[in-house]
Design a protein around this motif. Structure first.
Motif, PDB file in Angstrom:
ATOM      1  N   ARG A 119       1.216  33.256 -45.503  1.00  0.00           N
ATOM      2  CA  ARG A 119       2.466  32.956 -46.209  1.00  0.00           C
ATOM      3  C   ARG A 119       3.584  32.488 -45.273  1.00  0.00           C
ATOM      4  N   ASP A 120       3.264  32.332 -43.994  1.00  0.00           N
ATOM      5  CA  ASP A 120       4.262  31.880 -43.026  1.00  0.00           C
ATOM      6  C   ASP A 120       4.469  30.369 -43.178  1.00  0.00           C
ATOM      7  N   SER A 121       5.622  29.980 -43.704  1.00  0.00           N
ATOM      8  CA  SER A 121       5.892  28.559 -43.973  1.00  0.00           C
ATOM      9  C   SER A 121       6.217  27.772 -42.705  1.00  0.00           C
ATOM     10  N   SER A 122       6.462  28.470 -41.595  1.00  0.00           N
ATOM     11  CA  SER A 122       6.803  27.767 -40.357  1.00  0.00           C
ATOM     12  C   SER A 122       5.586  27.169 -39.667  1.00  0.00           C
ATOM     13  N   LEU A 123       4.387  27.550 -40.102  1.00  0.00           N
ATOM     14  CA  LEU A 123       3.153  27.058 -39.485  1.00  0.00           C
ATOM     15  C   LEU A 123       2.585  25.901 -40.294  1.00  0.00           C
ATOM     16  N   ASP A 124       2.092  24.906 -39.576  1.00  0.00           N
ATOM     17  CA  ASP A 124       1.421  23.816 -40.276  1.00  0.00           C
ATOM     18  C   ASP A 124       0.013  24.280 -40.658  1.00  0.00           C
ATOM     19  N   PRO A 125      -0.623  23.659 -41.648  1.00  0.00           N
ATOM     20  CA  PRO A 125      -1.932  24.124 -42.144  1.00  0.00           C
ATOM     21  C   PRO A 125      -3.001  24.209 -41.053  1.00  0.00           C
ATOM     22  N   GLN A 126      -2.990  23.272 -40.105  1.00  0.00           N
ATOM     23  CA  GLN A 126      -4.025  23.278 -39.071  1.00  0.00           C
ATOM     24  C   GLN A 126      -3.878  24.489 -38.158  1.00  0.00           C
ATOM     25  N   LYS A 127      -2.643  24.782 -37.729  1.00  0.00           N
ATOM     26  CA  LYS A 127      -2.429  25.941 -36.853  1.00  0.00           C
ATOM     27  C   LYS A 127      -2.680  27.238 -37.628  1.00  0.00           C
ATOM     28  N   LYS A 128      -2.292  27.256 -38.895  1.00  0.00           N
ATOM     29  CA  LYS A 128      -2.514  28.453 -39.712  1.00  0.00           C
ATOM     30  C   LYS A 128      -4.005  28.746 -39.829  1.00  0.00           C
ATOM     31  N   SER A 129      -4.784  27.706 -40.077  1.00  0.00           N
ATOM     32  CA  SER A 129      -6.238  27.873 -40.166  1.00  0.00           C
ATOM     33  C   SER A 129      -6.818  28.355 -38.848  1.00  0.00           C
TER      34      SER A 129
END
Length: 605
Positions: free
Chosen positions: A312-322
């Motif tokens: 749920r951290d909106s500061s991360l882009d999808p690639q880094k979140k994954s």
């Protein structure tokens, strides 16, 4: 800098780099470049005029070093001070920062002016006075006094800030100046992937702090407060669930993470064997980042909470979140695999290997080693699968020589366990027991007794303090020579030959070598035996030294001899081996004197 300790550490590292580059620059000017210019009759006493600048610049570097040492002492003792002393120390630290700032500004102006003046005044004269070959020779003289450790820092630093065409030009210059040496081989062994090396990689290597471990990224979301105060989580977080099979596709799982393939994990999940991934490791991981726990120390419940927080951290882009979530899921598996691999390297070596026992340099003092080296390990020879204390011990008893490049394992003589070669023992019981004071990764050399350095141009370890200290490397001879030798006879690759007496290859020989006046080489012991009966070089037949006393004795001997009348008026054509000139000499059955140089080292034509 007063508030950021990381910035201070980075500044110290950059200052040390600048300092040793300055020393290389100034020493090269004073000892090589300026004397070469003066020898050409240009700008007499130029070294004296620039020596004043060098002296002043050294004073600034010394002042800066003293301030940095005081600041480092403050950082080391800051935790042991009380509140009152802490405030006073912070004021002193801020004052030192201001003083450092002023010195650095003055030093920058001075060095920039120095370099600018050299570019305008000196370098055009260099191009005018010296040919390309002479310039390469001067560069070779500078490099021949530069240690391998300095080159290992200097070359990547230069490559990081040069354009691709400038990189090619620099490497071309280095290889051209060192064409007769093993520099290219050393560069390839030390700098893996040299030919395909890109600037970005160098910058990353020089700034390791910019490359963050995935575990450290994940640890940012694992504060103790997040896990021990779960009742404060809002309703959205409690109802949030992560469906692994829905959020991650097979392609995402197959990505290589931290050097391990996730395909293994895919199999575990697909077979319903989540239990194997969720079980706690037998090894407790105590690594922490500040107040944050390492991901491998979390329970399954805490791990799920961490994944929710990342998702749920909106500061991360999808690639880094994954990427972060995958590392969280695989954290235990990754650490377990690393641990198993390390154990395999050590425990699998418990199988009996010939020579798996300690050897002693001094049995009475229980000092490990052999007659050649004092060390605490043995090397595993891959060619015959047997342990030897050193390469020379192997070559003395085997019918073949060992290739150092294929030595990958050693045995610690304290625990008797075979393991990957390293400067210290990898077993827990030895607690990083050192194998020797000196360790060379390229030569696989350990030694506790002597001062040894690795020459990047010989690509071998030599006995001595190092290049630029007590030795220099002649690029034409491809040989390390003592700095006490002011002048020597230069012969191209003279060391890459066999001893003319015993026929051992001199370049890799461990025996002392004697340089003859003609430029040829032989072992010192061979020289002593040979000169008992000969006074000429066995290769070129030139005299081994000053033979004037001996030739004077022959003059006296011939003066007393009486030549028969029928031969008294005859002469013989000779060639002098010393001055290489032809001439005529009075008839004699054995001795013929050269009329040009007075040598009796001649032969009949």
């Amino acid at each position: 800098m007063a508030e950021n300790n990381g910035l201070f550490t980075d500044f110290c590292r950059r200052f040390r780099l600048l300092q040793f580059l300055y020393h290389i620059h100034s020493d090269a000017e004073d000892e090589i470049a300026f004397p070469a210019l003066e020898a050409k009759g240009k700008l007499q006493n130029i070294s004296h005029s620039y020596a004043i600048d060098h002296k002043l610049e050294v004073e600034y570097f010394t002042k800066t070093s003293i301030i940095l040492e005081k600041m480092s002492e403050f950082n080391d003792s800051v935790h042991s001070l009380n509140k009152k002393k802490m405030e006073q120390s912070k004021m002193n630290f801020s004052r030192m920062c201001l003083e450092l700032h002023e010195i650095c500004k003055s030093m920058q102006n001075m060095l920039c002016d120095h370099i600018h003046r050299e570019e305008l005044e000196l370098w055009p004269i260099f191009r005018e006075c010296f040919s390309i070959e002479e310039q390469d020779k001067i560069v070779g003289c500078m490099l021949g006094r530069t240690k391998a450790e300095i080159l290992q820092q200097m070359i990547p630093w230069l490559m990081a800030y040069l354009a691709p065409e400038e990189q090619d030009a620099m490497m071309s210059l280095l290889k051209k100046a060192t064409k007769n040496t093993m520099f290219d081989e050393w560069l390839g062994e030390w700098w893996e992937g040299m030919k395909s090396y890109n600037v970005g990689k160098v910058v990353d290597d020089l700034n390791p702090k910019l490359t963050v471990d995935p575990f450290e990224i994940a640890a940012n979301y694992l504060s103790k407060e997040s896990f021990h105060d779960r009742k404060r989580e809002n309703l959205h977080e409690e109802n949030f669930e992560v469906d692994i099979s829905r959020d991650f596709k097979v392609d995402d799982k197959a990505e290589i993470i931290d050097g391990h393939e996730c395909a293994e994990c895919i199999k575990l999940f697909s077979d319903g064997e989540k239990k194997r991934c969720n079980e706690r490791d037998d090894v407790k991981v105590n690594q922490k980042t500040g107040d944050q726990e390492h991901p491998t120390a979390l329970s399954q419940e805490d791990l799920e909470d961490a994944i929710r927080k990342v998702s749920r951290d909106s500061s991360l882009d999808p690639q880094k979140k994954s990427h972060i979530i995958q590392n969280l899921l695989m954290s235990r598996w990754i650490v377990t695999q690393k641990k198993l691999n390390a154990e395999d390297n050590v425990t699998s070596s418990r199988e009996e290997v010939p020579g798996q026992h300690p050897s002693y340099r001094d049995p009475l003092k229980q000092c490990f080693g052999c007659t050649h080296y004092k060390r605490n390990c043995k090397l595993l020879a891959a060619c015959c699968n047997q342990l030897y204390t050193c390469i020379r011990c192997h070559d003395d008893v085997a019918d073949h020589s060992i290739d150092r490049k294929y030595i990958t394992k050693m045995m610690c003589m304290f625990c008797l366990i075979v393991q990957p070669i390293a400067p210290t023992c990898a077993t827990v019981s030895c607690n990083n027991f050192p194998m020797a004071k000196y360790y060379c990764r390229i030569c696989k050399l350990f030694d506790d007794d002597r001062e040894i350095y690795h020459c990047p141009y010989c690509n071998l370890c030599r006995v001595g303090k190092g290049l630029g200290i007590d030795y220099f490397h002649c690029m034409n001879c491809n040989a390390c020579m003592s700095c006490s030798i002011s002048v020597h006879t230069c012969r191209e690759r003279c060391l890459e030959d066999n001893c003319p007496i015993c026929h051992e290859y001199i370049f890799t020989s461990s025996l002392p070598v004697k340089a003859l006046a003609c430029g040829h080489l032989m072992h010192s012991t061979c020289f002593q035996d040979y000169t008992c009966t000969h006074y000429t070089c066995p290769i070129c037949s030139k005299s081994l030294g000053d033979m004037q006393v001996y030739f004077g004795m022959l003059d006296a001997l011939l003066a007393e001899e009486k030549i028969p009348d029928e031969y008294a008026s005859q002469t013989q054509v000779i060639l002098c081996n010393d001055c290489e000139k032809k001439g005529a000499s009075p008839f004699h059955w054995l001795y013929h004197k050269c009329a040009n140089c007075g040598s009796y080292n001649t032969r009949l034509l």
